[in-house]
Design a protein around this motif. Sequence first.
Motif, PDB file in Angstrom:
ATOM      1  N   MET A  65      -1.641  -9.265   4.422  1.00  0.00           N
ATOM      2  CA  MET A  65      -1.751  -9.181   5.882  1.00  0.00           C
ATOM      3  C   MET A  65      -0.490  -9.720   6.545  1.00  0.00           C
ATOM      4  SD  MET A  65      -5.682 -10.297   6.476  1.00  0.00           S
ATOM      5  CE  MET A  65      -7.037  -9.298   5.891  1.00  0.00           C
ATOM      6  N   GLU A  66       0.109 -10.736   5.955  1.00  0.00           N
ATOM      7  CA  GLU A  66       1.336 -11.322   6.506  1.00  0.00           C
ATOM      8  C   GLU A  66       2.472 -10.301   6.508  1.00  0.00           C
ATOM      9  OE1 GLU A  66      -0.484 -12.776   4.028  1.00  0.00           O
ATOM     10  OE2 GLU A  66      -1.392 -14.395   5.207  1.00  0.00           O
ATOM     11  N   PHE A  67       2.559  -9.532   5.416  1.00  0.00           N
ATOM     12  CA  PHE A  67       3.602  -8.503   5.341  1.00  0.00           C
ATOM     13  C   PHE A  67       3.397  -7.453   6.425  1.00  0.00           C
ATOM     14  CE2 PHE A  67       5.068  -4.332   3.971  1.00  0.00           C
ATOM     15  CZ  PHE A  67       6.412  -4.592   3.773  1.00  0.00           C
ATOM     16  N   VAL A  68       2.156  -7.005   6.601  1.00  0.00           N
ATOM     17  CA  VAL A  68       1.854  -5.982   7.606  1.00  0.00           C
ATOM     18  C   VAL A  68       2.213  -6.490   8.997  1.00  0.00           C
ATOM     19  CG1 VAL A  68       0.007  -4.641   8.691  1.00  0.00           C
ATOM     20  CG2 VAL A  68       0.074  -4.884   6.202  1.00  0.00           C
ATOM     21  N   VAL A  69       1.843  -7.724   9.306  1.00  0.00           N
ATOM     22  CA  VAL A  69       2.169  -8.298  10.616  1.00  0.00           C
ATOM     23  C   VAL A  69       3.681  -8.383  10.795  1.00  0.00           C
ATOM     24  CG1 VAL A  69       2.033 -10.407  12.023  1.00  0.00           C
ATOM     25  CG2 VAL A  69      -0.016  -9.522  10.889  1.00  0.00           C
TER      26      VAL A  69
ATOM     27  N   ALA B 260      10.060   0.728   7.065  1.00  0.00           N
ATOM     28  CA  ALA B 260       8.871  -0.020   6.642  1.00  0.00           C
ATOM     29  C   ALA B 260       8.551   0.238   5.179  1.00  0.00           C
ATOM     30  CB  ALA B 260       7.680   0.347   7.528  1.00  0.00           C
ATOM     31  N   LEU B 261       8.630   1.493   4.753  1.00  0.00           N
ATOM     32  CA  LEU B 261       8.314   1.830   3.364  1.00  0.00           C
ATOM     33  C   LEU B 261       9.355   1.269   2.400  1.00  0.00           C
ATOM     34  CD1 LEU B 261       7.006   5.481   3.829  1.00  0.00           C
ATOM     35  CD2 LEU B 261       5.664   3.399   3.418  1.00  0.00           C
ATOM     36  N   GLU B 262      10.626   1.273   2.791  1.00  0.00           N
ATOM     37  CA  GLU B 262      11.678   0.702   1.944  1.00  0.00           C
ATOM     38  C   GLU B 262      11.487  -0.809   1.797  1.00  0.00           C
ATOM     39  OE1 GLU B 262      15.331   1.956   3.784  1.00  0.00           O
ATOM     40  OE2 GLU B 262      15.256   3.932   2.819  1.00  0.00           O
ATOM     41  N   ARG B 263      11.125  -1.442   2.882  1.00  0.00           N
ATOM     42  CA  ARG B 263      10.874  -2.889   2.851  1.00  0.00           C
ATOM     43  C   ARG B 263       9.690  -3.208   1.937  1.00  0.00           C
ATOM     44  NH1 ARG B 263      10.330  -6.292   8.393  1.00  0.00           N
ATOM     45  NH2 ARG B 263       9.626  -8.251   7.508  1.00  0.00           N
TER      46      ARG B 263
ATOM     47  N   ALA C 117      10.717  -2.794  -1.691  1.00  0.00           N
ATOM     48  CA  ALA C 117      11.564  -3.904  -2.120  1.00  0.00           C
ATOM     49  C   ALA C 117      10.733  -5.157  -2.421  1.00  0.00           C
ATOM     50  CB  ALA C 117      12.604  -4.220  -1.045  1.00  0.00           C
ATOM     51  N   GLU C 118       9.614  -5.323  -1.717  1.00  0.00           N
ATOM     52  CA  GLU C 118       8.764  -6.491  -1.926  1.00  0.00           C
ATOM     53  C   GLU C 118       7.611  -6.213  -2.888  1.00  0.00           C
ATOM     54  OE1 GLU C 118       7.865  -8.965   1.367  1.00  0.00           O
ATOM     55  OE2 GLU C 118       9.657  -8.365   2.468  1.00  0.00           O
TER      56      GLU C 118
END
Length: 99
Positions: free
Chosen positions: A33-37, A81-84, A87-88
């Motif tokens: 959820m933190e990543f989405v925010v 967003a998808l590249e990020r 990468a994670e």
Amino acid sequence: MSTFESTKESTNIKTREPKQYNVIMLNDDFTTMEFVVSVLMDIFKKDSATANQLMMFVHKNGRAVVGTYPYDIAFTKTTKALERAKAEGFPFRMTIEEA
């Protein structure tokens, strides 16, 4: 005596607004959820409260429109967003649909 002739040219220029496209965020069970925010705040320029509301809406309903843009902007934001996410190491998904 000189004669001046003037020609008036009439042009009909019609401008159209570009087609708009919805960027849709899809839920998965692995992306935090933190990543989405953070994506909503950094890439889609949402404030903290709006980002949290959208994240919870996606979590509960499976998908949500996170923005409506001309195609080039929608594509660029989705790609970032998808590249990020890649990468994670998240299987984060987004789509673009005509509004």
